[in-house]
Scaffold this active site. Structure first.
Site, mmCIF file in Angstrom:
data_model
loop_
_atom_site.group_PDB
_atom_site.id
_atom_site.type_symbol
_atom_site.label_atom_id
_atom_site.label_comp_id
_atom_site.label_asym_id
_atom_site.label_seq_id
_atom_site.Cartn_x
_atom_site.Cartn_y
_atom_site.Cartn_z
ATOM 1 N N SER A 1 0.858 -1.187 0.000
ATOM 2 C CA SER A 1 0.000 0.000 0.000
ATOM 3 C C SER A 1 0.887 1.228 0.000
ATOM 4 C CB SER A 1 -0.888 0.003 1.246
ATOM 5 O OG SER A 1 -1.498 1.263 1.444
ATOM 6 N N TYR B 1 -2.114 0.215 10.052
ATOM 7 C CA TYR B 1 -2.081 -0.476 8.767
ATOM 8 C C TYR B 1 -0.790 -0.159 8.011
ATOM 9 C CZ TYR B 1 -3.616 -1.833 4.040
ATOM 10 O OH TYR B 1 -3.717 -2.399 2.793
#
Length: 236
Positions: A137, A150
């Site tokens: 990501s 995250y």
């Protein structure tokens, strides 16, 4: 050894995992998909006869053993696609207020489970000089408010992927950043907001397939690195 190319895709019941499984099945691959949600996973498997659903949680060692047994029965693993991810609480808390148990679950899903699967399945990947893809990501490399749990987990996975690439020079080992997508997890990251402007996961699959087809040096890549214009066929 079975001559049909085989892939294992975690988080295969929806989003990029599901779209990738269907695309590989169209190419004639045998695809094992795993995920926690039984019905969506089975619906995905019903779309192609070469897709096998294996419901379960990748953080559970017993389920990982079942996955390893399924792969061993196939005799080969050309692609391990670690796609399953946990976002954490929604709305996403600041790091100073992040619940420890929730952070532990994010790291268990996003870091420890992929590494455990790699350890369990690497011999099958080595046997065919195959590919490992860990879904990353932009939050792994950019600091966004609220994304500390995250993002830090994905950063850890990125680094582990880079180390694996050094340790396994005969394999293709990639951290792949698909960019923003219109998924349930992305919606959870922005509760109450309209994310209809984000692209569908299916639009990212051609870039992933191009990564697999061209097999560049191991490393970290973004989907946009493999974007191709429809008119020229040249990377944009």
């Amino acid at each position: 050894m079975n001559g049909t190319r085989t892939a294992l895709i975690t988080g295969g019941s929806a989003g990029l995992g599901r779209a990738s499984a269907l695309a590989l099945a169209e190419r004639g691959w045998e695809v094992i998909v795993t995920g926690r949600r039984v019905e969506p996973l089975e619906r995905a498997a019903a779309r192609a006869r070469t897709i096998t659903a294996l419901p379960g949680d990748v953080t559970d060692p017993r389920h990982r053993r079942r996955i390893a047994e399924e792969v061993a029965a196939r005799g080969r693993l050309d692609l391990l696609l670690n796609n399953a991810s946990a976002l954490g609480p929604s709305p996403m808390p600041a790091l100073a207020r992040y619940p420890e148990d929730a952070l532990a679950q994010v790291f268990a899903t996003d870091v420890l489970a992929p590494l455990a699967l790699i350890a369990a399945l690497i011999e099958h990947v080595r046997a065919v000089r195959g590919t490992v893809v860990d879904i990353s990501s932009d939050a792994a490399v950019e600091a966004y408010e609220g994304w500390g749990g995250y993002g830090s987990a994905k950063a850890a996975l990125d680094h582990a992927t880079a180390v694996l690439a050094v340790e396994e020079p005969d394999l293709a080992v990639y951290a792949f950043d698909p960019g923003d997508m219109r998924t349930a997890m992305h919606q959870a990251a922005f509760p109450g907001e309209d994310i209809s402007d984000r692209p569908e996961p299916e639009t990212v699959v051609p870039a992933l397939l191009r990564l697999l087809d061209t097999r560049p040096p191991s490393g970290r890549y973004r989907a946009s690195d493999f974007a191709v214009t429809s008119d020229t066929g040249v990377r944009s």
